[in-house]
Scaffold this active site. Structure first.
Site, mmCIF file in Angstrom:
data_model
loop_
_atom_site.group_PDB
_atom_site.id
_atom_site.type_symbol
_atom_site.label_atom_id
_atom_site.label_comp_id
_atom_site.label_asym_id
_atom_site.label_seq_id
_atom_site.Cartn_x
_atom_site.Cartn_y
_atom_site.Cartn_z
ATOM 1 C CB SER A 44 -3.106 -11.327 -4.213
ATOM 2 O OG SER A 44 -2.915 -12.504 -4.950
ATOM 3 C CB SER A 74 -3.382 -11.155 -8.345
ATOM 4 O OG SER A 74 -4.253 -11.016 -7.219
ATOM 5 C CE LYS A 97 -6.378 -8.119 -7.240
ATOM 6 N NZ LYS A 97 -5.870 -9.118 -6.257
#
Length: 471
Positions: free
Chosen positions: A165, A141, A66
């Site tokens: 997330s 996210s 990420k």
């Protein structure tokens, strides 16, 4: 191909790390334009793959990281224009530990800006699409990481979980996602959103693959004062017999689930009963109120953490004749959702409102933790949905409050610092549905053991790859 299968084939000499890297890079170039999971690919991947010692424990395993987790020499944007050209001179501890064991960083995945969102539509660059239905969101996210694993663009991924997330996108994309006990994985190198909540968490298509990652990631770190000295023993836990367990099903205040979610929950309860679990409904009275407390505490910490992006030291610097003009023009580059949370956080910390909002939310957090400790005297695990429905269409949540409600089932574990795992448990039409297991503080291994038992009992029925054949 699952990560633990790749590991075995590389160890036997049937595959080289270079061959694995070439195969995945080819797949990314063919399929990622339809999903848009990646912001940056590692330009040195093949060269690094040639140098990997095949005898290392994670040799040949590619990890999608990420893009709010620092990677030395590889662009790290946090999904924001303010860090669009940022190339870290340092490495996150989580990434360094994986590399030391032979894993390779395939690339950096898309996310909601600074981790603030539940759909990956708030990225400053482009939205990621759900690989099961490109008209829908992958969740957020960590949507890019979830979509990459689901599509088998990478066998493993790192995400970060502040209020859900890792878990919510794992549910939407039909993969497993673990939010470890707070402190189990070092936060060093994770770009901060809400420091008392943020955790790096692994994503994969099998509990066995999560165990591989967690044995590498977990452990104390002198660079992170909040890290825990708990020995990694995740793969060992999967080999142990499943003990008799008490499973508490949380339903209180959690209504309005879609038919597919309700069906998955009932089927999972029946399956666990068949495995010998003692199942009962339990009450966690404060859980329905956790969302309100979370959206006081997390924005408050965000307003403090993001104050550093003012054009004087970190990130992009806008032009202006006076200092206030530089700060104003620089901070104007924040996306709308980030600005919204900074404003909320600054308000609840301001004079006259601190006691009314922030201190009351902190007191509620203590009560939530106390209730959780009491619950785990009654049961060994909690089971509840990860999200009330499968993935929703792109653009379907223009109201920010509607988007915040996506975190309804996930923020409780975050506020309490508990380990929580989302695992694939069914489908609603063609869309995956995930369920969530919570364990007592520090019992992350138990979550993986139970998820592995679920995989074996269902014959891995939910491990689908939506676009093309898996490697």
């Amino acid at each position: 191909m699952l990560a633990h299968e790749i590991r075995v084939r590389v160890a036997r000499g049937e595959l080289s790390p270079l061959e694995v890297a070439q195969a995945y890079l080819k797949r990314v170039r063919e399929l990622d334009p339809r999903v848009q999971a990646f912001l940056t690919l590692n330009p040195d991947l093949l060269e690094e793959a040639q140098r990997v010692d095949p005898g290392l424990p994670l040799a040949g395993l590619l990890v999608a990281v990420k893009d709010n987790i620092a990677t030395r020499g590889l662009r790290t944007t946090a999904g924001s224009r303010l860090l669009e050209r940022f190339v870290p001179p340092y490495e996150a501890t989580a990434v360094a530990r994986l590399k030391a064991l032979g894993a390779l960083v395939l690339g950096k995945t898309n996310l909601d800006e600074f981790g603030m969102g539940s759909s990956t539509e708030h990225s400053a660059f482009f939205p990621t699409r759900n690989p099961f239905d490109p008209s829908r969101v992958p969740g957020g996210s960590s949507g890019g990481s979830a979509a990459a694993v689901a599509t088998d663009l990478a066998p493993l991924a790192l995400g970060s979980d502040t209020g859900g997330s890792v878990r919510q996108p794992a549910s939407f994309c039909g993969v497993l996602g673990l939010k470890p006990t707070y402190g189990r994985v070092s936060r060093y190198g994770l770009i901060a959103y809400a420091s008392s909540l943020d955790q790096i968490g692994p994503m994969a298509r099998s509990a066995k693959d999560l165990a591989l990652l967690m044995d590498a990631l977990a452990g104390p770190d002198p660079l992170d004062a909040t890290s825990l000295d708990l020995s990694p023993r995740f793969q060992e836990a999967l080999e142990a017999p499943l003990p008799p367990l008490r499973l508490g099903v949380v339903r209180e205040g959690l209504s309005g689930n879609s038919p597919g979610v309700e069906r998955a929950l009932e089927e999972a309860v029946s399956l666990f009963q068949g495995l010998g679990f003692a199942v009962k409904e339990v009450s966690w009275p404060s859980l329905p109120l956790a969302l309100a407390a979370y959206y006081i505490l997390a924005p408050a910490e965000a307003s403090s953490n993001l104050a550093r992006y003012d054009g004087t030291l970190y990130g992009v610097r806008a032009e202006g004749e006076e200092l206030w003009q530089v700060v104003e023009a620089t901070r104007a580059l924040f996306g709308l959702e980030v600005k919204r949370r900074i404003l909320v956080g600054t308000f609840v910390l301001s004079s006259g409102y601190y006691e009314a909002y922030y201190e009351r939310a902190q007191a509620f957090r203590r009560r939530l933790k106390a209730e959780a400790r009491a619950l785990f005297q009654e049961v060994d695990l909690l089971l509840l949905p990860t999200a009330p429905h499968p993935a929703f269409p792109l653009g379907a949540r223009p109201d920010p409050l509607a988007m915040y409600r996506e975190d309804l089932y996930t923020v409780g574990a975050s506020l309490a610092g508990l380990p929580a795992l989302s695992f694939p448990a069914g489908f609603e039409g063609h869309l995956p549905v995930g369920l969530q297991l919570l364990a007592p503080w520090g019992r992350d291994e138990l979550l993986l053991r139970v998820a592995w038992a679920h995989e074996e009992a269902t014959d891995r029925a939910f491990l689908r790859t939506p676009l093309g054949e898996a490697l």
